[in-house]
Design an enzyme around this catalytic site. Structure first.
Site, mmCIF file in Angstrom:
data_model
loop_
_atom_site.group_PDB
_atom_site.id
_atom_site.type_symbol
_atom_site.label_atom_id
_atom_site.label_comp_id
_atom_site.label_asym_id
_atom_site.label_seq_id
_atom_site.Cartn_x
_atom_site.Cartn_y
_atom_site.Cartn_z
ATOM 1 N N GLU A 48 0.742 -1.097 -0.138
ATOM 2 C CA GLU A 48 0.018 -0.078 0.082
ATOM 3 C C GLU A 48 0.945 1.273 -0.002
ATOM 4 O O GLU A 48 1.845 1.207 0.785
ATOM 5 C CB GLU A 48 -0.714 0.027 1.051
ATOM 6 C CG GLU A 48 -1.960 -1.124 1.089
ATOM 7 C CD GLU A 48 -2.873 -1.086 2.195
ATOM 8 O OE1 GLU A 48 -2.959 -0.239 3.027
ATOM 9 O OE2 GLU A 48 -3.909 -2.125 2.390
ATOM 10 N N HIS A 107 -7.656 1.634 1.741
ATOM 11 C CA HIS A 107 -7.546 1.363 2.894
ATOM 12 C C HIS A 107 -8.403 2.486 3.673
ATOM 13 O O HIS A 107 -7.860 3.308 4.730
ATOM 14 C CB HIS A 107 -6.289 1.404 3.518
ATOM 15 C CG HIS A 107 -6.130 0.426 4.585
ATOM 16 N ND1 HIS A 107 -4.920 -0.352 5.038
ATOM 17 C CD2 HIS A 107 -6.649 0.401 5.903
ATOM 18 C CE1 HIS A 107 -5.195 -0.899 5.994
ATOM 19 N NE2 HIS A 107 -6.466 -0.581 6.660
HETATM 20 P P1 NAD Z 1 -11.023 -9.608 15.804
HETATM 21 O O1 NAD Z 1 -9.767 -10.206 16.589
HETATM 22 O O2 NAD Z 1 -12.358 -9.265 16.687
HETATM 23 O O3 NAD Z 1 -11.722 -10.905 14.950
HETATM 24 C C1 NAD Z 1 -11.150 -11.820 14.060
HETATM 25 C C2 NAD Z 1 -11.658 -13.092 13.852
HETATM 26 O O4 NAD Z 1 -10.934 -13.843 13.210
HETATM 27 C C3 NAD Z 1 -11.543 -13.791 15.248
HETATM 28 O O5 NAD Z 1 -12.982 -14.245 15.701
HETATM 29 C C4 NAD Z 1 -10.710 -15.078 14.880
HETATM 30 O O6 NAD Z 1 -11.194 -16.114 15.862
HETATM 31 C C5 NAD Z 1 -10.732 -15.198 13.570
HETATM 32 N N1 NAD Z 1 -9.665 -15.630 12.819
HETATM 33 C C6 NAD Z 1 -8.318 -15.562 13.188
HETATM 34 N N2 NAD Z 1 -7.733 -16.672 12.539
HETATM 35 C C7 NAD Z 1 -8.541 -17.087 11.623
HETATM 36 C C8 NAD Z 1 -8.472 -18.326 10.824
HETATM 37 N N3 NAD Z 1 -7.272 -18.775 10.403
HETATM 38 N N4 NAD Z 1 -9.538 -18.654 10.134
HETATM 39 C C9 NAD Z 1 -10.825 -18.282 10.498
HETATM 40 N N5 NAD Z 1 -10.875 -17.305 11.421
HETATM 41 C C10 NAD Z 1 -9.763 -16.818 12.059
HETATM 42 O O7 NAD Z 1 -10.735 -8.626 14.550
HETATM 43 P P2 NAD Z 1 -11.872 -7.364 14.031
HETATM 44 O O8 NAD Z 1 -11.580 -6.266 14.883
HETATM 45 O O9 NAD Z 1 -13.022 -7.847 13.607
HETATM 46 O O10 NAD Z 1 -10.923 -7.037 12.581
HETATM 47 C C11 NAD Z 1 -10.507 -8.081 11.776
HETATM 48 C C12 NAD Z 1 -9.433 -7.326 10.789
HETATM 49 O O11 NAD Z 1 -9.851 -6.450 10.099
HETATM 50 C C13 NAD Z 1 -8.191 -6.946 11.725
HETATM 51 O O12 NAD Z 1 -7.249 -7.729 11.791
HETATM 52 C C14 NAD Z 1 -7.527 -5.948 10.537
HETATM 53 O O13 NAD Z 1 -6.763 -6.540 9.596
HETATM 54 C C15 NAD Z 1 -8.738 -5.480 9.733
HETATM 55 N N6 NAD Z 1 -8.999 -4.296 9.704
HETATM 56 C C16 NAD Z 1 -9.234 -3.505 8.828
HETATM 57 C C17 NAD Z 1 -9.746 -2.079 8.863
HETATM 58 C C18 NAD Z 1 -9.567 -1.209 7.518
HETATM 59 O O14 NAD Z 1 -9.360 0.013 7.399
HETATM 60 N N7 NAD Z 1 -9.860 -1.761 6.403
HETATM 61 C C19 NAD Z 1 -9.877 -1.518 9.944
HETATM 62 C C20 NAD Z 1 -9.672 -2.159 11.331
HETATM 63 C C21 NAD Z 1 -9.404 -3.546 10.928
#
Ligand code: NAD
Length: 305
Positions: free
Chosen positions: A260, A279
């Site tokens: 990015e 993003h």
């Molecule tokens: P979170 O930790 O609450 O949820 C992630 C989920 O993924 C958990 O329930 C976990 O059990 C599951 N998980 C982990 N490994 C896995 C696997 N191998 N297979 C299936 N499930 C699996 O996180 P969140 O707050 O929901 O955020 C998710 C992701 O979104 C963050 O890690 C971040 O990378 C991304 N994010 C992006 C933005 C953006 O601006 N686009 C902003 C915030 C977060």
């Protein structure tokens, strides 16, 4: 009086809250030298994604008790170096969940109704209604990879659109899914084969890097869409480009990329069946305010012991 150093822009309500806790020094576009000067006697340090909190800077700080990222993740902070010196690292992982979920819904709708392509076409002076025949979301199956904070918010919203929601998340308790009316599947393959929209909401880990590659994309329906608002490297971009060119899937929407920004002449730009955003999933005033206030509270907790 505690000194609180702020080296990335944060919401003004959070600044006001921090001012109640100590002397706030805000540096805008500061270079490393300027940060080094100020971090020496700071008690707390607030960043977003812009500042790189390196071991070198951490070792310069003599009074630092807490480093706060007013947002999600701590990838720009050398957490190991901080921990070695007993400095607490905090962030606000829940602050942008709703914003990212809403952006995800926006991208799903953009794909289903070809909104960006239709917008470009009208601006070119065209009036081509046949080309923009869409699909309804009602009755379709959404497959969520990851049912954490964001995945759960997406599930709720998709339910309001009358979608069937399935999820693959081996770590989430069955009860969470049940309460949301989401069907948990045991195998990723099953989700990929059944979903009309696959949306990724897992963190980037060793396990999830490249989780969606050629094999997975080939399992998806040729009419299905892929949405990634999580992290770019979860999807093998080369495989995705092939899938989009050769029609293994109908389209994709990406808020995140392997690199990015993706670079000037990225092959994705040539494809008409993709929707791209820079993003911005968590980029709302509400999310930024929440992130600032959450970390201000955390700083208060640390400074007041
Ligand atoms: P979170 O930790 O609450 O949820 C992630 C989920 O993924 C958990 O329930 C976990 O059990 C599951 N998980 C982990 N490994 C896995 C696997 N191998 N297979 C299936 N499930 C699996 O996180 P969140 O707050 O929901 O955020 C998710 C992701 O979104 C963050 O890690 C971040 O990378 C991304 N994010 C992006 C933005 C953006 O601006 N686009 C902003 C915030 C977060």
């Amino acid at each position: 009086m505690a000194k609180i150093l702020v080296t990335d822009p944060i919401h003004e309500d959070a600044l006001r809250k921090l001012e109640e806790l100590g002397e706030v020094v805000v540096l805008e576009d500061a270079d490393e030298e300027e940060i080094r000067e100020h971090v020496r006697d700071a008690d707390a340090w607030v960043v977003r994604s812009g500042t790189r909190v390196t071991r070198e800077l951490i070792e310069e700080a003599k009074n630092l008790k807490v480093i706060a990222r007013a947002g999600v993740g701590v990838d720009n902070i050398d957490v190991k170096a901080a921990t070695e010196r007993g400095i607490i690292v905090v962030n606000a992982p829940e602050s942008s969940s709703i914003s990212v979920a809403e952006h995800t819904m926006g991208l799903i709708l953009a794909l289903a109704r070809k909104i960006p392509q239709a917008d470009r076409s009208v601006r070119r002076g065209e009036w081509d209604r046949k080309r923009f025949m869409g699909v309804e979301l009602a009755g379709k199956t959404l497959g969520l990879i990851g049912l954490g904070r964001i995945g759960q918010q997406v599930a709720k919203r998709a339910k309001a659109f009358e979608m069937e929601v399935t999820a693959y998340d081996p770590y989430i308790p069955e009860k969470v899914a049940e309460e949301l009316g989401v069907e948990l599947v045991d195998e990723l393959e099953e989700l990929l084969e059944r979903a009309d929209v696959v949306s990724i909401h897992v963190p980037l880990t060793e396990e999830t890097e490249g989780m969606i590659g050629e094999e997975e994309l080939k399992r998806m329906k040729s009419s299905a869409f892929l949405v990634n608002c999580a992290r770019g490297k979860i999807v093998d971009e080369e495989a995705l480009i092939k899938a989009l060119k050769e029609g293994w899937i109908a389209g994709a929407a990406l808020d995140v990329f392997a690199e990015e920004p993706p670079g000037e002449d990225h092959p994705l730009y040539e494809l008409d069946n993709v929707v791209l955003t820079p993003h911005i999933g968590g980029s709302t005033g509400e999310a930024q305010r929440a992130a600032g206030l959450i970390v201000a509270r955390e700083i208060e907790r640390v400074l007041k012991g």
